[in-house]
Motif scaffolding. Sequence first.
Motif, mmCIF file in Angstrom:
data_model
loop_
_atom_site.group_PDB
_atom_site.id
_atom_site.type_symbol
_atom_site.label_atom_id
_atom_site.label_comp_id
_atom_site.label_asym_id
_atom_site.label_seq_id
_atom_site.Cartn_x
_atom_site.Cartn_y
_atom_site.Cartn_z
ATOM 1 N N TYR A 89 0.813 -1.520 0.181
ATOM 2 C CA TYR A 89 0.108 -0.286 0.379
ATOM 3 C C TYR A 89 0.934 1.475 0.038
ATOM 4 O O TYR A 89 0.560 2.290 -0.765
ATOM 5 N N LEU A 91 0.658 3.602 1.918
ATOM 6 C CA LEU A 91 0.251 4.921 2.556
ATOM 7 C C LEU A 91 0.817 5.481 3.372
ATOM 8 O O LEU A 91 1.541 5.161 4.562
ATOM 9 N N GLN A 144 -7.756 -0.427 2.985
ATOM 10 C CA GLN A 144 -6.521 0.839 2.352
ATOM 11 C C GLN A 144 -5.768 -0.063 1.499
ATOM 12 O O GLN A 144 -5.771 1.206 0.521
ATOM 13 N N GLN A 145 -6.068 -1.116 0.670
ATOM 14 C CA GLN A 145 -5.734 -1.402 -0.479
ATOM 15 C C GLN A 145 -6.303 -0.854 -1.458
ATOM 16 O O GLN A 145 -6.142 0.039 -2.521
ATOM 17 N N ALA A 148 -5.199 2.905 -1.513
ATOM 18 C CA ALA A 148 -3.971 3.512 -2.401
ATOM 19 C C ALA A 148 -4.041 2.735 -3.870
ATOM 20 O O ALA A 148 -3.735 4.148 -4.631
#
Length: 373
Positions: A89, A91, A144-145, A148
């Motif tokens: 990711y 992030l 979270q993905q 991204a």
Amino acid sequence: MKAVELVNVSKSFKGTQNREFLAVEQINVEIAQGEFFSLLGPSGCGKTTTLRMIAGFELPTFGEIYIEGQAMEKRPPFHRPVNTVFQNYALFPHLTVAENVAFGLEMEKIPRAKIRTQVTEVLEMVKLVGYEKRYPRQLSGGQQQRVALARALVKKPKVLLLDEPLGALDLKLRKQMQLELKQMQQQVGITFIYVTHDQEEALTMSDRIAVMNKGKILQVGTPVEIYEEPTSHFVADFIGETNILRGRVVKQQEDELLVLIDNQLMITVPYGEKIAIDQAVNLVIRPEKATLYPANHEDQFGTRSAPQSSWLGKVEEVVYIGTDTRYVVRLGEQHLITIRQQNIHRSYLQQYQAGEAVKVSVSADSIRLLLDY
Ligand code: ADP
Ligand code: MG
């Protein structure tokens, strides 16, 4: 115009004792605009290196890369019309979802109001509206993905590079995200180059797949071509479950070959070209293409167009796996063949028991013959 073209691309690294090591060797590939294209192969085969060269993080040792018809030789990563999504990711933990997505646009000094509209638009696309003010640690892995992905898509790249983006997710979520990603890609129409070592994932998502091994591309094709018509032992073995029987040609007549496996099993396969008697061959039989019958079953000739090969065998193993039952059958002394029978009717379930004598039947046109070893 092609979205991406790799012409004779090789990449060598300095390995141990300063020896050159070819991580990518003579790759040639053309990827069409709007295509979902996968690089598939085992760990260490050169997928990430290939992707990093397209992104510009690595320069090829030899060869050329073109994106949208333009040579990339002298272009640094941030001047290429591509963006990359990584598995981890990457992030910013101290920025909210909206700030993470807006980050790249702010760097480009785009007016605030415009940034806000674009961020909202892309968060809608990845189904994260309502999550703008959360921090990455307050999100699940799947969410979270998506952030991204939103961060990569908001910059409207011509090509999106994805390196095992679903690798960290559990199986169920991964399957769901596979379908979502594919839908998203169709919706935005951006070319995706997707790296995975998971053959099922590649088959599910891709328009075309390049199968790689040891730095080389062995075969490029649609999922159907890759699965049904592998051109090498490696591809046949790597994609799906496969029976590969070694044998030699004993006779050729018209468009058919008789192949003898270990002086025991005779198999008829269609083959149009000239081939030498005694030539060593591999026969590829997918488990779902063979059928099991009771041992006393009479072969029915004439009802099908292709000739059948049938052998007597003995069931060694029965595994019920829901949609299918998987049988391992011993043929002759030393051959095991895996057969999958769909459980369409309840009466099919575990129809045959371990130890039972059976007949295995395969239609000649579902056997694939390979010359390589
Ligand atoms: P994959 O993504 O298919 O797992 P990689 O492209 O990461 O494979 O790696 C291909 C090969 O190149 C591996 O043997 C790896 O160890 C080697 N390699 C990758 N990057 C470097 C590097 N920067 N220096 C030296 N060797 C590398
Ligand atoms: Mg990799």
